[in-house]
Design a protein around this motif. Structure first.
Motif, PDB file in Angstrom:
ATOM      1  N   GLY A 183       0.832  -1.011   0.007  1.00 32.72           N
ATOM      2  CA  GLY A 183      -0.096   0.080  -0.052  1.00 32.72           C
ATOM      3  C   GLY A 183       0.956   1.252  -0.067  1.00 32.72           C
ATOM      4  N   SER A 184       1.933   1.295   0.771  1.00 31.68           N
ATOM      5  CA  SER A 184       2.569   2.567   1.059  1.00 31.68           C
ATOM      6  C   SER A 184       3.259   2.759  -0.315  1.00 31.68           C
ATOM      7  CB  SER A 184       3.500   2.474   2.344  1.00 31.68           C
ATOM      8  OG  SER A 184       4.456   1.339   1.940  1.00 31.68           O
ATOM      9  N   ILE A 185       4.014   1.943  -1.099  1.00 30.79           N
ATOM     10  CA  ILE A 185       4.816   2.396  -2.112  1.00 30.79           C
ATOM     11  C   ILE A 185       3.791   2.665  -3.382  1.00 30.79           C
ATOM     12  CG2 ILE A 185       6.189   1.204  -3.776  1.00 30.79           C
ATOM     13  CD1 ILE A 185       7.371  -0.718  -1.910  1.00 30.79           C
ATOM     14  N   THR A 186       2.679   2.035  -3.393  1.00 35.63           N
ATOM     15  CA  THR A 186       1.849   2.304  -4.781  1.00 35.63           C
ATOM     16  C   THR A 186       1.065   3.783  -4.372  1.00 35.63           C
ATOM     17  OG1 THR A 186       0.253   1.151  -3.401  1.00 35.63           O
ATOM     18  CG2 THR A 186       1.188   0.156  -5.381  1.00 35.63           C
ATOM     19  N   MET A 187       0.915   4.154  -3.138  1.00 38.20           N
ATOM     20  CA  MET A 187       0.380   5.347  -2.581  1.00 38.20           C
ATOM     21  C   MET A 187       1.153   6.591  -2.982  1.00 38.20           C
ATOM     22  SD  MET A 187      -0.552   6.641   1.179  1.00 38.20           S
ATOM     23  CE  MET A 187       1.335   6.795   1.934  1.00 38.20           C
ATOM     24  N   SER A 297      -0.150   9.917   6.437  1.00 35.45           N
ATOM     25  CA  SER A 297      -0.670   8.976   6.010  1.00 35.45           C
ATOM     26  C   SER A 297       0.137   7.606   6.673  1.00 35.45           C
ATOM     27  CB  SER A 297      -0.726   8.812   4.537  1.00 35.45           C
ATOM     28  OG  SER A 297      -1.533   9.851   4.068  1.00 35.45           O
ATOM     29  N   PHE A 298       1.401   7.587   6.555  1.00 32.26           N
ATOM     30  CA  PHE A 298       2.427   6.801   7.055  1.00 32.26           C
ATOM     31  C   PHE A 298       2.058   6.373   8.691  1.00 32.26           C
ATOM     32  CE2 PHE A 298       5.132   7.467   3.486  1.00 32.26           C
ATOM     33  CZ  PHE A 298       4.961   6.020   2.701  1.00 32.26           C
ATOM     34  N   LEU A 299       1.947   7.724   9.312  1.00 28.61           N
ATOM     35  CA  LEU A 299       1.871   7.520  10.786  1.00 28.61           C
ATOM     36  C   LEU A 299       0.479   7.334  11.468  1.00 28.61           C
ATOM     37  CD1 LEU A 299       4.372  10.675  11.546  1.00 28.61           C
ATOM     38  CD2 LEU A 299       4.725   8.377  11.358  1.00 28.61           C
ATOM     39  N   SER A 301      -2.018   5.636   9.510  1.00 27.19           N
ATOM     40  CA  SER A 301      -2.702   4.570   9.013  1.00 27.19           C
ATOM     41  C   SER A 301      -2.761   3.355   9.678  1.00 27.19           C
ATOM     42  CB  SER A 301      -2.097   4.294   7.412  1.00 27.19           C
ATOM     43  OG  SER A 301      -0.966   4.003   7.564  1.00 27.19           O
ATOM     44  N   GLY A 302      -1.775   3.153  10.508  1.00 29.95           N
ATOM     45  CA  GLY A 302      -1.614   1.816  11.119  1.00 29.95           C
ATOM     46  C   GLY A 302      -0.265   1.148  10.629  1.00 29.95           C
ATOM     47  N   PHE A 303       0.171   1.831   9.661  1.00 27.71           N
ATOM     48  CA  PHE A 303       1.426   1.024   8.879  1.00 27.71           C
ATOM     49  C   PHE A 303       2.691   1.023   9.958  1.00 27.71           C
ATOM     50  CE2 PHE A 303       5.666   1.816   7.037  1.00 27.71           C
ATOM     51  CZ  PHE A 303       5.448   0.699   5.949  1.00 27.71           C
ATOM     52  N   ALA A 304       2.998   2.182  10.751  1.00 29.35           N
ATOM     53  CA  ALA A 304       4.070   2.340  11.690  1.00 29.35           C
ATOM     54  C   ALA A 304       3.487   2.025  13.110  1.00 29.35           C
ATOM     55  CB  ALA A 304       4.827   3.629  11.478  1.00 29.35           C
ATOM     56  N   THR A 305       2.544   2.591  13.585  1.00 30.35           N
ATOM     57  CA  THR A 305       2.029   2.322  14.831  1.00 30.35           C
ATOM     58  C   THR A 305       0.598   1.949  14.803  1.00 30.35           C
ATOM     59  OG1 THR A 305       3.383   4.181  15.294  1.00 30.35           O
ATOM     60  CG2 THR A 305       1.617   3.478  17.166  1.00 30.35           C
ATOM     61  N   PRO A 306       0.246   1.009  15.668  1.00 28.66           N
ATOM     62  CA  PRO A 306      -1.152   0.394  15.502  1.00 28.66           C
ATOM     63  C   PRO A 306      -2.197   1.594  15.780  1.00 28.66           C
ATOM     64  CG  PRO A 306       0.205  -1.098  16.576  1.00 28.66           C
ATOM     65  CD  PRO A 306       0.971   0.019  16.428  1.00 28.66           C
ATOM     66  N   VAL A 307      -3.258   1.730  14.959  1.00 21.60           N
ATOM     67  CA  VAL A 307      -4.287   2.704  15.339  1.00 21.60           C
ATOM     68  C   VAL A 307      -4.909   2.561  16.874  1.00 21.60           C
ATOM     69  CG1 VAL A 307      -6.520   3.775  14.624  1.00 21.60           C
ATOM     70  CG2 VAL A 307      -4.741   2.850  13.000  1.00 21.60           C
ATOM     71  N   GLU A 308      -5.108   1.367  17.105  1.00 23.94           N
ATOM     72  CA  GLU A 308      -5.526   1.104  18.679  1.00 23.94           C
ATOM     73  C   GLU A 308      -4.777   1.632  19.692  1.00 23.94           C
ATOM     74  OE1 GLU A 308      -4.121  -2.861  17.265  1.00 23.94           O
ATOM     75  OE2 GLU A 308      -5.409  -0.912  16.434  1.00 23.94           O
ATOM     76  N   ASN A 309      -3.586   2.060  19.591  1.00 24.08           N
ATOM     77  CA  ASN A 309      -2.401   2.522  20.393  1.00 24.08           C
ATOM     78  C   ASN A 309      -2.393   4.146  20.357  1.00 24.08           C
ATOM     79  OD1 ASN A 309      -1.771  -0.212  21.121  1.00 24.08           O
ATOM     80  ND2 ASN A 309       0.189  -0.045  20.087  1.00 24.08           N
ATOM     81  N   ASP A 312      -7.266   8.593  22.151  1.00 26.82           N
ATOM     82  CA  ASP A 312      -8.632   8.509  21.619  1.00 26.82           C
ATOM     83  C   ASP A 312      -9.010   9.964  20.626  1.00 26.82           C
ATOM     84  OD1 ASP A 312      -8.976   6.181  23.239  1.00 26.82           O
ATOM     85  OD2 ASP A 312      -9.683   7.317  25.070  1.00 26.82           O
ATOM     86  N   TRP A 313      -8.440  11.000  21.102  1.00 23.48           N
ATOM     87  CA  TRP A 313      -8.730  12.290  20.130  1.00 23.48           C
ATOM     88  C   TRP A 313      -8.029  12.289  18.759  1.00 23.48           C
ATOM     89  CZ3 TRP A 313      -4.626  14.845  18.225  1.00 23.48           C
ATOM     90  CH2 TRP A 313      -3.381  14.835  18.910  1.00 23.48           C
ATOM     91  N   LEU A 314      -6.996  11.330  18.626  1.00 26.25           N
ATOM     92  CA  LEU A 314      -6.410  11.047  17.253  1.00 26.25           C
ATOM     93  C   LEU A 314      -6.971  10.111  16.670  1.00 26.25           C
ATOM     94  CD1 LEU A 314      -4.220  12.252  15.856  1.00 26.25           C
ATOM     95  CD2 LEU A 314      -2.551  10.322  16.843  1.00 26.25           C
TER      96      LEU A 314
END
Length: 370
Positions: A183-187, A297-299, A301-309, A312-314
């Motif tokens: 995903g990240s490369i084609t993006m 988008s990298f930071l 999207s869950g690519f580098a850091t899980p979204v659930e981590n 809450d405001w982010l």
């Protein structure tokens, strides 16, 4: 009417042909969109890692004893754990892994407390193998929590963890990182190609020629969109070939769903790229504008850091990041064989983000040439 449509398609085809030739003759742009993605694929496949700060886990306590309840409280009280959800049956717990609601599902069997008095007792740990690095870290944390429980309970018997990984049994890191890179490369390719398209015309002095042509604004932007989209899909095919045949990633799902997701994702990113291009006066501004979009988008999207981590405001902000949906979809197709209905939950948001960004670019472009 048929003649009028034929003229429109003829004009559009001429512009598409011109755009392909412009990309071919622009050696710098070709270097930018070909060399860096290959380097990223090689380096990031080995170097990218995740850090786990919080975890969401699910617990099935089949024993219901004081000892098992104390173990559950040990999980809930850990600084590594964000939420603990208790379920009443195995199917509900497995579903939380399936939907990525939890990274770990812990089963405390019936007879847990009784076995602790006479022999070692086992608990089952099921992890989400689609996030292999996170799963390995989570297993280490949970093992430490179980050890803390043993020390506090002052038991002579030990609690053994029997681990199992859904969708990636061996926690192969390539199975996690390569779909992310898909995903990240084609993006990056789609963003760069489209963000430079209008800005290039302005720098070369051909922008005025396009604006006074018979082409309407939406036709002009379609002429810019389709070549970039075609090249990005072609590069996706190359990466897909490498993922399956070089890195050994299993393609469990439908190729049709995969390419439908690819098209929706690249359409969304190309639409954003066109919008960046319409508001940029130079190619340098367009490139900088692209990076303003790409880095979040990298930071987020869950690519580098899980979204659930994330705080809450982010988390709500991540809902406007196309890469977030694409990563879930691509892993679902590769490792899980998701059905079409499940895929639509990820495809439709990407399509609507692309729709709004593309027509935002059309409106801005139309006002600019008036």
């Amino acid at each position: 009417k048929i003649k009028k449509e034929s003229i429109v398609f003829s004009r559009l085809f001429a512009l598409i042909k011109k755009e392909f030739l412009a990309i071919k003759n622009d050696k710098k742009s070709l270097v930018v969109v070909i060399i860096p993605p290959i380097i990223q694929l090689i380096i990031f496949s080995f170097a990218a890692t995740l850090e786990v700060k919080n975890m969401s886990i699910t617990v099935l306590d089949m024993d219901g004893s004081r000892q098992s309840s104390e173990l559950v409280r040990e999980f809930a009280g850990s600084t590594y754990v964000k939420t603990v959800k208790q379920v009443t049956n195995y199917e509900d717990g497995a579903q939380t892994i399936n939907t990525q609601e939890a990274i770990a599902f812990i089963v405390i069997p019936d007879g847990f407390a009784k076995n602790l008095k006479t022999q070692n007792s086992n608990i089952q740990l099921i992890l989400d193998g689609r996030r292999s690095n996170t799963a390995q870290v989570a297993e280490g944390y949970i093992s430490q929590m179980v050890l803390n429980y043993q020390n506090q309970a002052n038991t002579k018997r030990s609690v053994q963890i029997v681990s199992r990984n859904f969708y990636n049994p061996n926690l192969n890191n390539f199975w996690w990182i390569v779909p992310n890179l898909f995903g990240s490369i084609t993006m990056t390719v789609a963003m760069i190609l489209t963000s430079l398209s209008i800005a290039r015309e302005k720098e070369l002095g051909t922008f005025e020629q396009i604006t006074v042509s018979p082409l309407r604004p939406i036709e002009i932007l379609l002429g810019k969109l389709i070549p970039a989209l075609s090249i990005s899909v072609a590069e996706s095919t190359i990466i897909l070939f490498a993922a399956v045949n070089i890195f050994g990633i299993p393609l469990s799902g439908s190729v049709f769903i995969l390419y439908l997701g690819v098209a929706a994702f690249l359409f969304s990113m190309s639409g954003i790229g066109l919008f960046v291009s319409t508001i940029s006066k130079t190619q340098q501004q367009a490139i900088l504008g692209s990076f303003v979009i790409l880095l979040p988008s990298f930071l987020l999207s869950g690519f580098a850091t899980p979204v659930e981590n994330m705080p809450d405001w982010l988390e709500p902000i991540t809902n406007i990041i196309p890469l977030k949906y694409y990563i879930v979809l691509i892993k679902g197709v590769f490792l899980k064989d998701i059905d079409f209905a499940s895929a639509l939950y990820e495809i439709l948001p990407m399509f609507f983000l692309g729709f709004f960004s593309f027509f935002g670019a059309v409106l801005f472009f139309r006002n600019k040439i008036k």
